[in-house]
Design a protein around this motif. Structure first.
Motif, PDB file in Angstrom:
ATOM      1  N   VAL A 130     -46.452   1.790 -32.160  1.00 56.39           N
ATOM      2  CA  VAL A 130     -47.483   1.251 -31.982  1.00 56.39           C
ATOM      3  C   VAL A 130     -47.575  -0.012 -31.526  1.00 56.39           C
ATOM      4  O   VAL A 130     -48.764  -1.435 -30.585  1.00 56.39           O
ATOM      5  CB  VAL A 130     -48.734   2.098 -32.250  1.00 56.39           C
ATOM      6  N   SER A 131     -47.850  -0.842 -32.550  1.00 59.01           N
ATOM      7  CA  SER A 131     -47.895  -2.351 -33.053  1.00 59.01           C
ATOM      8  C   SER A 131     -47.306  -2.957 -31.742  1.00 59.01           C
ATOM      9  O   SER A 131     -47.710  -4.231 -31.079  1.00 59.01           O
ATOM     10  CB  SER A 131     -47.297  -2.673 -34.149  1.00 59.01           C
ATOM     11  N   VAL A 132     -45.949  -2.342 -31.621  1.00 53.73           N
ATOM     12  CA  VAL A 132     -44.990  -3.465 -30.471  1.00 53.73           C
ATOM     13  C   VAL A 132     -45.883  -3.451 -29.589  1.00 53.73           C
ATOM     14  O   VAL A 132     -46.039  -3.880 -28.400  1.00 53.73           O
ATOM     15  CB  VAL A 132     -43.741  -3.243 -30.938  1.00 53.73           C
ATOM     16  N   ALA A 133     -45.723  -2.018 -29.195  1.00 57.57           N
ATOM     17  CA  ALA A 133     -46.529  -1.375 -27.557  1.00 57.57           C
ATOM     18  C   ALA A 133     -48.485  -2.597 -27.673  1.00 57.57           C
ATOM     19  O   ALA A 133     -48.529  -2.368 -26.705  1.00 57.57           O
ATOM     20  CB  ALA A 133     -47.586  -0.284 -27.974  1.00 57.57           C
ATOM     21  N   LEU A 134     -48.040  -3.049 -28.685  1.00 54.46           N
ATOM     22  CA  LEU A 134     -50.087  -3.819 -28.423  1.00 54.46           C
ATOM     23  C   LEU A 134     -50.070  -4.783 -28.343  1.00 54.46           C
ATOM     24  O   LEU A 134     -51.368  -5.520 -28.627  1.00 54.46           O
ATOM     25  CB  LEU A 134     -50.779  -2.905 -29.390  1.00 54.46           C
ATOM     26  N   ILE A 135     -48.380  -5.628 -28.599  1.00 58.04           N
ATOM     27  CA  ILE A 135     -48.387  -7.318 -28.613  1.00 58.04           C
ATOM     28  C   ILE A 135     -48.570  -7.508 -26.752  1.00 58.04           C
ATOM     29  O   ILE A 135     -49.361  -8.651 -27.226  1.00 58.04           O
ATOM     30  CB  ILE A 135     -46.693  -7.370 -28.531  1.00 58.04           C
ATOM     31  N   PRO A 136     -48.825  -7.690 -26.436  1.00 59.66           N
ATOM     32  CA  PRO A 136     -49.422  -7.226 -24.547  1.00 59.66           C
ATOM     33  C   PRO A 136     -50.994  -7.955 -24.384  1.00 59.66           C
ATOM     34  O   PRO A 136     -51.557  -8.753 -23.702  1.00 59.66           O
ATOM     35  CB  PRO A 136     -48.790  -6.543 -23.458  1.00 59.66           C
ATOM     36  N   ILE A 137     -51.899  -7.411 -25.337  1.00 59.81           N
ATOM     37  CA  ILE A 137     -53.153  -7.396 -25.160  1.00 59.81           C
ATOM     38  C   ILE A 137     -53.682  -7.623 -26.531  1.00 59.81           C
ATOM     39  O   ILE A 137     -54.821  -8.294 -26.905  1.00 59.81           O
ATOM     40  CB  ILE A 137     -53.441  -5.792 -25.248  1.00 59.81           C
ATOM     41  N   GLY A 138     -52.196  -8.673 -27.303  1.00 62.73           N
ATOM     42  CA  GLY A 138     -52.880  -9.605 -28.658  1.00 62.73           C
ATOM     43  C   GLY A 138     -52.459  -8.873 -29.932  1.00 62.73           C
ATOM     44  O   GLY A 138     -52.667  -9.724 -30.788  1.00 62.73           O
ATOM     45  N   ILE A 139     -53.307  -7.412 -29.948  1.00 59.71           N
ATOM     46  CA  ILE A 139     -53.352  -6.827 -31.315  1.00 59.71           C
ATOM     47  C   ILE A 139     -52.000  -7.319 -32.107  1.00 59.71           C
ATOM     48  O   ILE A 139     -52.235  -6.935 -33.429  1.00 59.71           O
ATOM     49  CB  ILE A 139     -53.869  -5.769 -30.913  1.00 59.71           C
ATOM     50  N   GLY A 140     -50.932  -6.760 -31.379  1.00 62.74           N
ATOM     51  CA  GLY A 140     -49.709  -6.569 -31.548  1.00 62.74           C
ATOM     52  C   GLY A 140     -49.050  -7.767 -32.611  1.00 62.74           C
ATOM     53  O   GLY A 140     -48.772  -7.863 -33.095  1.00 62.74           O
ATOM     54  N   LEU A 141     -49.558  -8.856 -31.951  1.00 67.44           N
ATOM     55  CA  LEU A 141     -49.248 -10.354 -32.456  1.00 67.44           C
ATOM     56  C   LEU A 141     -49.485 -10.391 -33.907  1.00 67.44           C
ATOM     57  O   LEU A 141     -49.203 -11.194 -34.172  1.00 67.44           O
ATOM     58  CB  LEU A 141     -49.820 -11.233 -31.899  1.00 67.44           C
ATOM     59  N   VAL A 142     -50.904  -9.760 -34.223  1.00 61.66           N
ATOM     60  CA  VAL A 142     -51.125  -9.380 -35.807  1.00 61.66           C
ATOM     61  C   VAL A 142     -51.354  -8.945 -36.807  1.00 61.66           C
ATOM     62  O   VAL A 142     -50.702  -9.252 -37.691  1.00 61.66           O
ATOM     63  CB  VAL A 142     -53.116  -9.463 -35.468  1.00 61.66           C
ATOM     64  N   THR A 143     -50.857  -7.772 -35.834  1.00 64.16           N
ATOM     65  CA  THR A 143     -50.380  -6.579 -37.096  1.00 64.16           C
ATOM     66  C   THR A 143     -48.783  -6.475 -37.507  1.00 64.16           C
ATOM     67  O   THR A 143     -48.597  -6.171 -37.911  1.00 64.16           O
ATOM     68  CB  THR A 143     -50.842  -5.040 -36.304  1.00 64.16           C
ATOM     69  N   THR A 144     -48.570  -7.076 -35.777  1.00 65.25           N
ATOM     70  CA  THR A 144     -46.388  -6.321 -36.323  1.00 65.25           C
ATOM     71  C   THR A 144     -46.216  -7.460 -37.578  1.00 65.25           C
ATOM     72  O   THR A 144     -45.007  -6.967 -37.732  1.00 65.25           O
ATOM     73  CB  THR A 144     -45.677  -6.739 -34.484  1.00 65.25           C
ATOM     74  N   PRO A 145     -46.046  -9.103 -38.055  1.00 63.32           N
ATOM     75  CA  PRO A 145     -45.449  -8.611 -38.683  1.00 63.32           C
ATOM     76  C   PRO A 145     -45.396  -8.266 -40.030  1.00 63.32           C
ATOM     77  O   PRO A 145     -44.633  -8.081 -40.934  1.00 63.32           O
ATOM     78  CB  PRO A 145     -46.357 -10.204 -39.218  1.00 63.32           C
ATOM     79  N   ALA A 146     -47.220  -7.635 -39.985  1.00 61.88           N
ATOM     80  CA  ALA A 146     -46.928  -7.127 -41.824  1.00 61.88           C
ATOM     81  C   ALA A 146     -46.742  -5.729 -41.807  1.00 61.88           C
ATOM     82  O   ALA A 146     -45.676  -4.974 -43.124  1.00 61.88           O
ATOM     83  CB  ALA A 146     -48.407  -7.086 -42.034  1.00 61.88           C
TER      84      ALA A 146
END
Length: 423
Positions: A44-60
């Protein structure tokens, strides 16, 4: 004596079998929900990278996946002696989440972790559960033989494995089957648990290509260390030749002149004696500075924390030091860390324009971490030709890393990490 030895060996083997079953049960019950949760959140986090949310959640989230995988590596080593190598790339200590996300997604080990989660939810779950099943299923068979079949069958046929139980003789057959399974569990349970971790190693372990890349990097850093050591020896030789040695030769010549003038011209002899005394003091100062540049005495005597505190006392900029070291690292690690801090502080004083610097030194999770922060103009880059690249090579000798966060306008944060244990 022989009987006692055999009984001790039997007891040890029995404990190992019981432990294999308990560990397999605990592993299977805990790993399935965690693996499903980690895999789902990562997707889910990787899928949300294009809209910016995943950029914040993916590292954690991906950091949590790495922690989960490291726990499995540790259990494999502690429970079955199976070493699972890892080859994670260091995560940059950058305040910008997209930098960390990009670095994680470029790491092949992260994608290997995600593939391992899929295996862990399926085949891994079964291989972890089998030792517990082999130990617990015979208990049911013995209970059936003891009369539980009457309750379970309730007038119908109750199947224990492949044995149909309809009366007491068939129930005894189920008990005999349970005994066979128990003997099989005695021999197979530890091997099945080891098979689970071998499957984990096959999926989670670093590939030959990654290990070869790791060897290449370590070879380069070792070569850099040899070159740096050779350059350091040439510098010491040059400093001795041009500094202290030249002063000592001049002092010897002055003493010869004084010997000739002591009776003929006492005033001139006294003047030369005073000059020689000053030269000896200068030579002693140069030798002390040279020794301090090789290995500061305070570092050898009192450790890295006090050596860094002594270092900042000579700075023209207000500097705050925070040290949390419950022990001492090996001398080469302390020396590398000390000179790395010294170089970073020198760069900050010369180029940053800062009026305040902070140095944090602490040890956690098997890592010596040092952060140097200044409130200067920023813009520092750890590229080729900069002083920071030399620090990076110095740390690389010990498998350490350096990360720089220095936006224009500041502040600049230089973070250094060296894996080590404290005494």
């Amino acid at each position: 004596m022989t009987t006692t030895t055999k009984s001790d060996a039997l007891a040890t083997r029995t404990r190992a079998v019981a432990l294999a079953g308990v560990r397999g049960l605990a592993l299977s019950l805990s790993m399935l929900p965690i693996a499903v949760l980690c895999f789902t959140l990562a997707l889910v986090s990787v899928a949300l990278i294009p809209i910016g949310i995943g950029l914040v959640t993916t590292p954690a989230i991906l950091g949590g996946v790495r922690e989960f995988a490291d726990v499995r590596r540790r259990l494999a080593a502690e429970w079955c002696g199976i070493r699972i190598p890892s080859a994670y790339r260091p995560i940059p200590e950058d305040a910008r989440p997209w930098t960390r996300t990009y670095a994680l997604l470029r790491d092949p080990a992260v994608w290997r972790d995600l593939r391992w989660l899929l295996v862990d939810m399926t085949a891994g779950f079964l291989t972890a559960l089998l030792p517990a099943v082999l130990l617990l299923y015979p208990v049911e068979g013995f209970a059936v033989a003891a009369g539980l079949w009457r309750v379970l069958a309730d007038g119908n046929t109750y199947w224990y494995g492949f044995v149909p139980v309809t009366d007491q003789p068939s129930a005894l057959g189920a008990g005999a089957t349970a005994a066979v399974l128990l003997v099989a569990a005695y021999h197979l349970a530890p091997r099945l648990l080891a098979a689970h971790f071998k499957l984990t190693r096959a999926v989670l372990g670093a590939s030959q290509g990654e290990l070869a890349e790791r060897v290449r990097v370590l070879t380069e850093t070792r070569r850099d260390a040899v070159d740096t050591s050779a350059a350091e020896l040439r510098r010491i030789e040059r400093d001795l030749h041009d500094g202290a040695q030249a002063r000592l030769v001049a002092m010897g010549m002055d003493l010869g002149t004084i010997e000739m003038l002591v009776d003929k011209d006492p005033a001139k002899a006294k003047q030369l004696l005073a000059q020689t005394r000053r030269s000896s003091a200068d030579a002693l100062t140069e030798l002390r500075d040279l020794v301090r540049g090789i290995h500061p005495p305070v570092l050898a005597e009192r450790g890295l924390g006090d050596a860094v505190r002594a270092l900042v006392l000579r700075l023209p900029v207000a500097t705050e030091v925070s040290v949390d070291l419950p022990g001492r690292a090996d001398a080469p690690v302390e020396s590398a860390a000390y000179f790395a801090v010294s170089e970073v502080l020198t760069n900050a004083v010369k180029h940053s324009g800062a009026d305040r610097i902070r140095v944090d030194v602490h040890h956690a999770d098997g890592m010596l971490r040092i952060a140097v922060t200044d409130n200067g103009k920023g813009g520092a880059v750890a590229g080729a030709g900069s002083g920071l690249s030399g620090i990076e090579r110095r740390l690389g000798t010990f498998d350490g890393v350096l990360a720089v966060s220095s936006p224009v306008g500041g502040p600049t944060v230089v973070t250094m990490e060296i894996p080590c244990a404290l005494s």
